[in-house]
Design an enzyme around this catalytic site. Sequence first.
Site, short mmCIF file in Angstrom:
data_model
loop_
_atom_site.label_atom_id
_atom_site.label_comp_id
_atom_site.label_asym_id
_atom_site.label_seq_id
_atom_site.Cartn_x
_atom_site.Cartn_y
_atom_site.Cartn_z
N ASP A 4 0.84 -1.20 0.00
CA ASP A 4 0.00 0.00 0.00
C ASP A 4 0.87 1.25 0.00
OD1 ASP A 4 -2.27 1.54 -0.04
OD2 ASP A 4 -2.65 1.39 2.11
N ARG A 5 1.93 1.22 -0.81
CA ARG A 5 2.83 2.37 -0.93
C ARG A 5 2.47 3.21 -2.16
NH1 ARG A 5 7.93 1.24 1.66
NH2 ARG A 5 7.42 0.69 3.81
#
Length: 800
Positions: A476-477
Amino acid sequence: MLTTNTPQPLRVRLTGALAALAGAALALGGAYLALLGGSWYYLLAGLGLLVVGGLILAGRRLAIWLYAVLLLATLAWTVNEVRFDWWQLSTRIDLWWGLGLWLLLPFVNRHIGAPPSWRDGASALLGIGLLLGALMAGYSLTRDYSRIAGEFAEERMSGTRPAGQAGRSASEWPAYGGSDRGDRYSAADLITPGNVGRLKKAWEYHTGDGPREGDPDEFTNQVTPLKIGDSLFICTPHSIAIAVDAGTGEELWRFDPNINREAKYYQHMTCRGLAYHDAAAYPGTGEAVAGAPARCTRRLFLPTNDGTLFALDPGDGQPCQTFGTGGMIDLKVGLGDDARGVYLPTSPPVVTERLVIVGGSVTDNGSVDSPGGAIRAYDVRTGALVWNWDPGNPEVTEPLPPGGAYVRSTPNSWTIATADEELGLVFIPMGNQTPDQWGAQRSPETERFTAALVALDLASGRVRWEFQAVHHDLWDRDLPSQPTLVDLDGPQGKVPAIIQPTKGGDLFVLDRRTGQPIVPVHERPVPQGAVEGDFTAPTQPASALSYAPKQPLRERDMWGATPFDQLICRIQFHRLRYEGDFTPPSEQGSLIYPGNVGTFNWPSVAVDPERQLLIGAPNYLAFVSRLVRRGEIEVKEGGRGGSELGLQPNLGAPYMVYLGPFMSPVGLPCQSPPWGYITAVDLRSMKPVWMHKNGTSRDNAPYIPFTVGVPALGGPLVTAGGVAFLSGTLDYYLRAYDVRNGEELWKGRLPAGGQATPITYVSEKSGKQFVVVMAGGHGSFGTRIGDSLVAWTLEDEAER
C-alpha cells in the site's frame, strides 16, 4: 520493639503477593521470548522478582538485598540497550524504581525481616539504586530537551528575508495547494517570528455536518479552504459546499447536493476541498459562453462522495446550468453498476484554462473486480468530456463513446494532482489496483502505472513520461501526496522540478519536463519471498533525499508504558516476519515499517520558492500486514470492508488481509517514540537543515506532559513572513514555527482534531492577516470529531 514473629501488615503481604505474581508473569513471558530468540532479561528479572515476592512473604530481609541487586542490574541492562534515550530509559525503569521506593518507605521497609538498624546495608544499596535511577532519568531528560531533536542541528537557514514573493497575491488562496504549483506557500508577511505569539482567535464557524447513521468509520474533515475575494469556500464530509465571510466567519451560503444515502459507503466519508476557475484570468476566455449566464464566468468545482462533480457559482452557490446536466456530471459513467459508494472522488480536481481533470478513490481491498481508475478531463465551461486516460488502455485517450466502459480494476489516483500549463502537462500520482497486498492478477499496464507519477499531455491525455516509485507494490505504498512544482537554483539558472513525497519516506526530485531524476535515485535490493502465487520485485527505487528510517527496527526498539507491555511487544516483534523495509506480506504476519499511513501522506509538503526551503512532517509508525487464506475466517456476504484497518475481504482473491498499526495491549505503538517530526530541507543543497520532534500525547492516554513527537495527518503551510504552520498532530493544536531553525513559537488550542491543512491570507477589508484551519477530526486516526472552522489573527496593539 518489633520481632520477626510480628504478623506482617496487610500492605506488606499484598506487596509480596503482587511482586510474586508479577515476577511469575514476567518469567513465563520472558521464557517464551527467550525461546523466540529474544532477550533473556525478562526471564531472569521475572525469576528474581518472583523470589523477592516470596522472601517478602516469608519476612526475610534478603528480599531488600535481592531487589536492590535486581534494580541495579535493570539499570545496567537499560543503559546497555538504549543508552540515555529518555523515552526508552524512563519506561524501562519506571515500575522498578517505583517498587523500590515503596520498599524503602519506613512503614513497609521495617516490616520486612528483622528491623533495620542505622547500618542497614540492604536499604543503603536500594537507596543507591534509586538515586542512580533518578539521576539517569534526569540526565536523559535534560539531554533530550537541551538539544534539537534530529541529526541535522548543526546546519541553519539564513535569517535573510526573501526579496520577493514569486508574484503571489497575499490576499488569496485560490487552489488546494495555495496555487497551481501545489506548494502551500503564501506571500502574506504580516505574521513573523517576532509577533506570532500575539495570535488570538478571531472567529469560529460550525458547519453542522457530523457523522450520520450508516457512515463508514473513516469519517473525516480534511478540507483545505479556498480564499477568493472576501469569501472562504469549504466542503464538508457529506459533500456540502459552504461559503463564509473571510473576515467574520459569517455563513454566506451553502449548497447541499444531498448525496445518495441509499448507497453503501464502504471506506471514506470526506471532502478534501473544492477547485476554482476564473475565466477572466485567461486572456480571450473571459467572455461568457453563448447562452451561459454571466454569473458563471467564475466557478467552484465540488466533487461528491456519490460520484458526481458539480460546477457552482461562487456568488450564490447555485449550480451552473450549462455545465453537464443542470450543473452536474455523473463521474460513475463507464465505471460499472457497482461504482456508487466504491468510486469516491474525495480530492479536488485540477483546473486549467480549459479543463477540469478528475480522478477518484476506489475502495481498498474490497474486491479484485472493482471500478477502474480512469482519469478524465472535461471542458471547464460545458462539462463535455475532452479526453480520458485509462491505465488499462493507455494509448486510447479519445472520449469514451456512449455505452462504453473503462477497463476494470486498474490503478486509481485518489489524491491531488498538479498541472503545469506552460509545459502542457498534468502530473498524476497513481495508486494501486485493488487489492493492495495481492498482485498476482495485475496486468502489464497495471504494473507499469502502479505507484507511479504519470505526466499526461494536457491537450490529448497521452502519457508523456512516467516515474515509478514502487515496483509491484504489495505494501500500500501508492503515491499519496500532491506533487509540488518548484524552480530550483542550478549552475545554469532555474531548473523546472517536481517533488513527489512518498509513504516510504523518499522525496523524489525530478525534472518535470522529462521525469528524469535531479536528485540521484538508485535501485536497492529488498527482501524476497511473497506468498504462493505472487512475487516480489528484486529491487526498489530509493532517493538520495529521503526520510526513510535510517535503520531497521530491532527488539530493543520495542516500547510500552510498563515492562509487561514492552515484553508483549517484544514477543510480537519476534513472531512477525521482518527483514527490514519491503518485507513482503505473509500468512505469518509481516511488520511493515514505515506503515500504511506512511512517512508522508496526502498532506504533502510546503515549499518556500524564495528561500528554496521545503517543510514537511514525516511520520514513523509500523503496521502489521497478515494474509489470511480465504475460508479461514468468515466474512459477511457482500462486505467490502468499512475501513482501511482490520480484516479486508479482498473478494475474488485467494487471500484476505488483516491490516493494523503495531500496537501494545494498552494502545500505545510498540515501537519507541518519536513517531512524528517537523523538518526542513534546503533545496539548494538537497540536505535536511533541521528536524524536531513534534506534538504531545495530551489528547491521548496515557498523557505524557512532554514533546513526544506524535504522528501528524495534516499539511504544513509556509509564509513569506518566515513562519510555518501545522495542525495535523494527534494533539489538538495549531502550531507556528520559525522556518530558520524549527523552533516552536506559538500554539493555539483546537476544539477537535486538526487533520487538515491551514491557509493564510491578508484581508483586503481589514488589512489583517488571518490563519484558518478546519478542526473536524479523523475517524480512523482516532481524534475527536468536530465541525469547527477556526481563524486567528494578530492581537491589536490597543487590545494588549
